[in-house]
Scaffold this active site. Structure first.
Site, short mmCIF file in Angstrom:
data_model
loop_
_atom_site.label_atom_id
_atom_site.label_comp_id
_atom_site.label_asym_id
_atom_site.label_seq_id
_atom_site.Cartn_x
_atom_site.Cartn_y
_atom_site.Cartn_z
N HIS A 95 93.59 45.91 49.43
CA HIS A 95 92.98 46.76 48.18
C HIS A 95 91.86 47.82 48.81
O HIS A 95 91.15 47.34 49.50
CB HIS A 95 92.43 45.75 47.20
CG HIS A 95 91.03 45.02 47.46
ND1 HIS A 95 89.88 45.48 47.29
CD2 HIS A 95 91.16 43.87 48.07
CE1 HIS A 95 89.06 44.71 47.57
NE2 HIS A 95 89.55 43.72 48.18
N ASP A 97 89.78 49.15 46.23
CA ASP A 97 88.62 49.43 45.33
C ASP A 97 87.53 48.62 45.96
O ASP A 97 87.82 47.83 46.58
CB ASP A 97 89.12 48.94 43.80
CG ASP A 97 89.34 47.39 43.82
OD1 ASP A 97 90.24 47.16 44.96
OD2 ASP A 97 89.21 46.80 42.91
N ASP A 128 84.95 44.51 52.75
CA ASP A 128 86.13 44.24 51.68
C ASP A 128 86.49 45.65 50.78
O ASP A 128 85.83 45.57 49.92
CB ASP A 128 85.03 43.19 50.80
CG ASP A 128 85.86 42.71 49.60
OD1 ASP A 128 87.13 42.66 49.39
OD2 ASP A 128 85.22 42.24 48.60
N GLU A 162 91.62 45.00 42.63
CA GLU A 162 91.23 43.49 43.07
C GLU A 162 90.08 43.35 42.28
O GLU A 162 89.94 41.87 42.07
CB GLU A 162 91.50 43.67 44.49
CG GLU A 162 91.65 42.18 44.95
CD GLU A 162 90.22 41.45 45.10
OE1 GLU A 162 90.40 40.17 45.45
OE2 GLU A 162 89.17 42.06 45.02
N GLU A 163 88.91 43.85 42.49
CA GLU A 163 87.57 43.50 42.28
C GLU A 163 87.55 43.23 40.80
O GLU A 163 86.55 42.65 40.46
CB GLU A 163 86.56 44.55 42.69
CG GLU A 163 86.51 44.77 44.21
CD GLU A 163 86.17 43.53 45.05
OE1 GLU A 163 85.91 42.32 44.54
OE2 GLU A 163 86.22 43.65 46.32
N ASP A 191 92.03 39.67 53.23
CA ASP A 191 90.90 39.96 52.31
C ASP A 191 89.82 38.96 52.21
O ASP A 191 89.54 38.52 51.24
CB ASP A 191 91.60 40.29 51.06
CG ASP A 191 90.59 40.75 50.09
OD1 ASP A 191 89.53 41.13 50.41
OD2 ASP A 191 90.57 40.59 48.83
N HIS A 440 80.38 41.78 48.69
CA HIS A 440 79.68 41.85 47.34
C HIS A 440 78.31 41.90 47.41
O HIS A 440 77.71 42.32 46.22
CB HIS A 440 80.13 40.75 46.64
CG HIS A 440 81.83 40.69 46.13
ND1 HIS A 440 82.03 40.09 45.21
CD2 HIS A 440 82.81 41.14 46.72
CE1 HIS A 440 83.42 40.06 45.09
NE2 HIS A 440 83.83 40.81 46.11
#
Lengths: 469, 469
Positions: A95, A97, A128, A162-163, A191, A440
């Site tokens: 991903h 995003d 990520d 995804e997030e 991931d 994150h």
């Protein structure tokens, strides 16, 4: 000298590309930023096309956002490189995003400017998941640069949501199961992270059943001075219900909950023995003096292969600083239970609901109880002897010189289970990111070394996968 | 006819004055509005001067507000009417600040425009406490209009900060104990309500011990998927501690907590028999189907003369809508225990703290526990045979034709206890406001009848108090 210089030049090119990708603020948390996500999807698509890939931007429709607005979603990239029907087909998920990031959140570097400090590349999305996605593309590029045929057929499924929960991905997988996925042999996801600085290979994730326990009393919140003493207070009921769920040692008290937990086999037990995981370092990192278990194996098993129950909070009660003398009239306790094979969320929901209603009935309260389970994500576990896993272990040995730790994730990554459930293909999670990558967080980074060696690992994995055919 | 017309004219004048007072937005919730509070204090002072009163605006200094700003506080009115040393001296307490009010909060009328609907006068401050303060002043005015000597000496202590905790009042009381309060015989407060439409006379309030139960774990909040299962979770500890406080029937489980509760005497029990309190109506008003007790007497006793414990909420846990999978690392449970005679907050703090630490120790958790008691307000109870109470009962009988209900307040009104504690004088709460007056709500009102009959009651009370001398 010259070759070394060239290699360094290639590496710097790769880092420059990551810098370009990180610079695109593809934060999917708000639909207002979907333009940036779209830009990032287009840049990714263009990169795949430059490798000779055939790219479809698959429409996944529109979605009502939490703010009520209905917005068109950024498409999912479905791509494939030229195919040779004699080779196995690998489908790579990723991903592009990212989580939100603002300098004022506490970043030491500009979050969208990839910045190298002591061999680490800091920036939102570095680990990520833009770094790993680029590592896959660079692995392909490496074969092409060396004018070697790719040993496997390659497909990509790359999303931009995804997030925020991979809107539309499950539906798209189902829709394309007989077409895009029909000739796929293996699905690989990169991931997640290792649990130390030693390479890991991930064969399981826990599922999640999230519960809302709603206790409702009167028409409005009341003053606890005027009305405290003769009322059945919803908070007292809720606290008693929440307290009935788990004991001081983390054991879940819901009857029958452990019945379906897969027994620990000798083969599985052995996987835990050699895992590099320093308990002291871990405790120090999270700032606790003691864990429920003293042995590494027990700690990891209770994160990975046994269910756990966490109480997250209470909605509707007084949560602000200060002292309010209120009897809240409607309170919602939130807790979740991580699921492991072979637990079934349907069974868990029934067990939890019946148990809590039984306890509530004994209180003979005038309040009403309602239990909801808004999230039910199944656990995922793979066969570690699957050819894909064998190939990955060999590739890791080749590139890093060690046998990988066979690890699981305590958290839930629904795509692994969803892909396996819908396509029935072999699914593997092959992380290249370090335990300290801070996904994150305000310290998100990928190390230069992991980014480059990870690219090599993916290239070696293509080779090993083809050997097993 | 003419007299009736005149009486009506006098009543309308009184309502007009209340309308002028309500129009001043003396909301003390923010220091930005202290100018309006100051204006209201000045208007009140002027009114007292017009009655021949000698007014001091007593400086109570400055205060750091919750936002950190240090502001000069509006002064407290200390006033006295001309004195006759042969008469008893009554000191009347009141406040002229109000709770916040905005039309958009749900008011059906403009909150600062006194509006009469079906015999009720709606407006912020109408019942709490501008209406009663004016009723006292009008009672004095009535004697003057009739050219009759006041049967008692009268002093006033009127503040503008009651709604935010009566900053400086306690210190001022202590400071003026040997001067302003030296010749005071009785202190009367009219800042509460009846419990039905029948007049009540208030002889007690409960105290309040407010507790913070802080459980602290690691350095930061953690993901419950990744870290749930081997950690001692602060929320599980806190929930167990809170659940140990009170049972399903509201009984407090802290050992020894009932030891100091004053035994119920036959005389006190009888006070409950004739109280007008309709349980069905009460349940209907607050929207509950059932109370812990079936009998009116038991319900009221558990609001007024027995301690109660309410859990208000948890700070630091997840309290928003939605589903967050977090293990909070620092959580603060908030609960309060209403105190009754002869409980002592110092003893209660010790009992609660020891008990919770004992329960926590049994859990053998790695977390740390800290217990704070930021509020410790003592209960207040008066002697119902005190001359002031006898006088009030006679005055109520004269004006309303009934014996009043002898009532208490379940909530805490610290001024009553503080006045009694500091001055050692007789303190009484003499409400004139109805149970449905909605103080603090968007339906705040005083009925025309209570406002006018209340004025008469106060005038009659002056007379009866003098008779007992």
């Amino acid at each position: 000298m010259r070759r070394a210089g060239n290699r360094k030049g290639v590496c710097n090119m790769k880092i420059l590309t990551l810098k370009e990708w990180v610079a695109i603020e593809s934060d999917s948390s708000s639909s207002a930023l979907f333009g940036k996500v779209m830009q990032m999807v287009n840049v990714t698509a263009e990169k795949i096309r430059s490798l000779g890939g055939d790219v479809e931007l698959a429409d996944i429709g529109s979605q009502q956002m939490p703010d009520g607005e209905i917005v068109q979603l950024p498409p999912v990239i479905l791509a494939e490189l030229p195919k040779d029907s004699n080779k196995p087909t690998l489908c790579i998920y990723g991903h592009v995003d990212v989580q939100p990031a603002k300098k004022e959140d506490g970043w030491l570097t500009e979050p969208y400017v990839l910045t190298e400090i002591n061999g680490n590349l800091y920036g939102r999305g570095a680990t990520d998941n833009k770094g790993p996605v680029l590592a896959w593309l660079h692995a392909v590029e490496a074969y092409q640069a060396l004018k070697q045929d790719l040993p496997v057929n390659i497909k990509f499924i790359i999303e931009g949501l995804e997030e925020i929960g991979s809107y539309g991905l499950d539906a798209l997988t189902k829709q394309r199961n007989d077409t895009f996925f029909a000739d796929v042999d293996y699905i690989v996801i990169s991931d997640n992270i290792w649990i130390s600085n030693k390479p890991g290979l991930t064969y399981g994730t826990r599922g999640d059943c999230y519960f809302y326990v709603k206790v409702s009393g009167g028409k409005q919140a009341l003053h606890s001075g005027a009305h405290g003493g003769s009322l059945f207070e919803p908070m007292a009921d809720l606290i008693a219900l929440l307290d009935s769920l788990v004991d001081a040692k983390g054991q879940i008290l819901v009857p029958g909950i452990y019945d379906d937990v897969a027994p620990l086999t000798e083969e599985e037990r052995k996987l835990y023995e050699n895992i590099q995981f320093d308990l002291e370092e871990y405790k120090n990192n999270i700032g606790v003096t003691r864990l429920i278990y003293d042995k590494k194996e027990d700690v990891l098993m209770h994160y990975w292969r046994y269910p756990s129950l966490s109480i997250h909070g209470i909605q509707g009660a007084y949560a602000d600083p200060g002292s309010k003398t209120v009897i809240p009239n409607k309170v919602i306790g939130k807790f979740s239970m991580r699921q492991v094979p072979n637990m079934d969320p349907v069974v868990v929901e029934k067990q939890v609901t019946e148990y809590l209603h039984e306890i509530f009935a004994k209180r003979n309260s005038s309040n009403t109880l309602k239990i909801l389970m808004p999230i039910a994500a199944k656990p995922w576990v793979a066969n570690v002897n699957d050819p894909q896993y064998v190939a990955a272990r060999r590739a890791i040995k080749t590139v890093f010189g060690v046998e990988p730790d066979m690890i699981r994730e305590g958290s839930t990554i629904p795509i692994a289970w969803n892909f396996q459930d819908v396509t029935k293909k072999s699914v593997m999670m092959l992380p290249i990111c370090g335990a300290d990558d801070g996904e994150h967080s305000e310290k998100e980074k990928i190390s230069r070394s992991n980014y480059i060696e990870g690219t090599k690992l993916f290239a070696a994995f293509f080779y090993e996968l083809a050997q097993l055919r």
